[in-house]
Design an enzyme around this catalytic site. Sequence first.
Site, PDB file in Angstrom:
ATOM      1  N   HIS A  32       0.843  -1.205   0.000  1.00  0.00           N
ATOM      2  CA  HIS A  32       0.000   0.000   0.000  1.00  0.00           C
ATOM      3  C   HIS A  32       0.875   1.250   0.000  1.00  0.00           C
ATOM      4  O   HIS A  32       0.631   2.201  -0.765  1.00  0.00           O
ATOM      5  CB  HIS A  32      -0.902  -0.040   1.238  1.00  0.00           C
ATOM      6  CG  HIS A  32      -1.710   1.196   1.467  1.00  0.00           C
ATOM      7  ND1 HIS A  32      -3.063   1.271   1.195  1.00  0.00           N
ATOM      8  CD2 HIS A  32      -1.372   2.416   1.973  1.00  0.00           C
ATOM      9  CE1 HIS A  32      -3.503   2.481   1.505  1.00  0.00           C
ATOM     10  NE2 HIS A  32      -2.494   3.196   1.984  1.00  0.00           N
ATOM     11  N   GLU A  33       1.899   1.279   0.849  1.00  0.00           N
ATOM     12  CA  GLU A  33       2.770   2.446   0.935  1.00  0.00           C
ATOM     13  C   GLU A  33       3.605   2.601  -0.336  1.00  0.00           C
ATOM     14  O   GLU A  33       3.859   3.719  -0.787  1.00  0.00           O
ATOM     15  CB  GLU A  33       3.674   2.353   2.167  1.00  0.00           C
ATOM     16  CG  GLU A  33       2.914   2.330   3.490  1.00  0.00           C
ATOM     17  CD  GLU A  33       1.944   3.491   3.632  1.00  0.00           C
ATOM     18  OE1 GLU A  33       2.231   4.579   3.105  1.00  0.00           O
ATOM     19  OE2 GLU A  33       0.890   3.311   4.252  1.00  0.00           O
ATOM     20  N   GLU A  89      -6.349   6.734  -1.070  1.00  0.00           N
ATOM     21  CA  GLU A  89      -6.291   5.550  -0.208  1.00  0.00           C
ATOM     22  C   GLU A  89      -6.967   4.363  -0.885  1.00  0.00           C
ATOM     23  O   GLU A  89      -6.472   3.240  -0.815  1.00  0.00           O
ATOM     24  CB  GLU A  89      -6.954   5.853   1.145  1.00  0.00           C
ATOM     25  CG  GLU A  89      -6.173   6.813   2.019  1.00  0.00           C
ATOM     26  CD  GLU A  89      -4.756   6.341   2.271  1.00  0.00           C
ATOM     27  OE1 GLU A  89      -4.551   5.161   2.627  1.00  0.00           O
ATOM     28  OE2 GLU A  89      -3.827   7.149   2.074  1.00  0.00           O
ATOM     29  N   HIS A 101       1.745   4.492  -2.927  1.00  0.00           N
ATOM     30  CA  HIS A 101       1.828   5.949  -2.776  1.00  0.00           C
ATOM     31  C   HIS A 101       3.133   6.477  -3.369  1.00  0.00           C
ATOM     32  O   HIS A 101       3.164   7.557  -3.973  1.00  0.00           O
ATOM     33  CB  HIS A 101       1.751   6.324  -1.292  1.00  0.00           C
ATOM     34  CG  HIS A 101       0.376   6.212  -0.703  1.00  0.00           C
ATOM     35  ND1 HIS A 101      -0.723   6.825  -1.267  1.00  0.00           N
ATOM     36  CD2 HIS A 101      -0.074   5.576   0.406  1.00  0.00           C
ATOM     37  CE1 HIS A 101      -1.793   6.567  -0.531  1.00  0.00           C
ATOM     38  NE2 HIS A 101      -1.431   5.808   0.490  1.00  0.00           N
TER      39      HIS A 101
END
Length: 639
Positions: free
Chosen positions: A173-174, A257, A177
């Site tokens: 997930h990070e 998100e 980003h």
Amino acid sequence: MDFFTAQDRARRLTGRLVLLLVLAVVALIVVTSLVVALAVVLLDGAPFAGDPLARALQPRLQVGVATVVILVVGLGSLVRHLQLRAGGSAVAEALGGRPLNLETRDADERRLLNVVEEMAIASGMPVPLVYVLEDQAINAFAAGHELDDVAIGVTRGAIEALDRDQLQGVIAHEFSHILHGDMRLNLRLVALLHGILVIGLIGRMLLHASGSGRRLRSRRGRGHAAVLGLGAALMVVGYAGTLCGNLIKAAVSRQREFLADASAVQFTRNPEGIGGALKVLAAHRLGSRLLATHAAEFSHLFFGSGVRSLSRLTATHPPLEARIRRVLPHWDGSLPPAPAIRSPRPRQASASLPGGARGADTLASGALAAAVVASVGRPSAEDIARARRRLGEIDERLFEAAHEPFAARALVYGILMGADPHSRQAQREALASQALPEVLSELDGLDVPLSGLAPGQRLPLIELALPALRQLSAAQHARFQACLRRLMALELQAGALQWALHRLVVQGIQGERRARRDRHLADLAGPLSLLLSTLARAGQQDAGQARVAVERLALVLGVSLDFVAEPALASDLDWAMARLARLVQAERGPLLAAMSCCVEHDGRIDPEEAELLSAVAWTLGCPLPSTERAAGQVDAGTA
């Protein structure tokens, strides 16, 4: 959406967001200027010499006050930007994080580091710095301006409460980003909002100063009231502007998100990983709320909402239930028991993978180049497994050396020293006069495992070593850079791979000066000819075939290219890369495709050529996963 489209979209989103915030700042300036001008009139020694409002609206006074307000907001934003110029490490330290010891023997921390390293190598980017926040809440973040100053922070609660698959989902997930350009947007938001907030802080200071001062005599009574009114008005205006900015920030953050959650599923091909992490977060007694002082300022960076929101409009993250149902559509609403500290799974030395170096069996250049471009910034589950296997195949002595500052320097020296015996002897003598004795001792100890280094292992080792090298002091860094320059100067037969790895080390430690992206391929024929000729010669032993490759690419790109037959100096290649760094984002995909065609023009990509392509791509801001997957896609499509 490919990497280049995502980056362009992030930049457009940044532009629209900045425009909205500029409009908010303009409205703030107008209202603040009127309030301040009115206060100036009331504070004047002759308050009854005409209508105060009419006097406050005088153009000269309004322009003067507006200029001061613009300077205050701009200075506030600039100061915060400078405070965060170090990138992700500045954010992590502001939140109370500590750098993860790269030689840690703590099983939980070792597991976290393994997951981050696997994801970074699978993504084709150097390993970021990892910080641990000693907070029992479950949360994480990624921050930085560019790929070379990224830091990932993970709370103690997340490390202990999540199993390996769940932790991998959070890290994926990070990384989403990072790869989708959200980090730069997030830090710009912090700086802009801080500039708006300064107006409110000045108002609060005026109120505090007026309230604690002595009572003024009757003649100053009006002035005292004006100061109080000015302070209250500035507080209201400043905090109202900050609220508007936060509403814009929250709306954008919620959508990013959802995208990051979906990307985590795409990267790992395991919805239970990120979905399970979200369920554990929902069941956790402490949730994701952080105790750090600056948590609210950086709330839009976190994996979970780090602060309590007053309403859904100001929430930077969607509700956990909505996020879980996005990745696990058939979720029945049940949650696991409140998480306890779990024993981490042991690190696996290897993992089975389909096939071997399938890049050696490539087919059509155009198909492979398109697959390579499509893979940028989009690591797959196969890439992650391949990275795990490659890390497991590295000699344990070299793997451990990459995580220790003295040994990491020795490891990089050993990798960058040339194969030519005369060059290597001269380089060893130069290191004896410049490097620290402890580093030389480590280099001697690594001589045997370095001699057995397999093709394709140099780049992963350098990527592993970068976090340790970034922790060098200023004096250590200066000595290290001097030694690197000396090694390259003494190399009699410096190859393209050696130059590319050297450049990656330098850029990975000190970063690259951010250049304006305002040039097109047609404007960069000279540096483009030099780079593509170098890659073509590396991918083809026959100079005639290398020339043909460059000439064909000139037709495809529509750029007049000249084949450079002689090997280029490292300084010339650095010159070319500095100019290609100004290439507009939309044309970086075609450039990467052209680079891929040059390397595999002879019908194969060997491990060293793959390392060369990945190293050059990264220095251009294009994190490239393994070419093996791209080659496999071409094979499957033509079977």
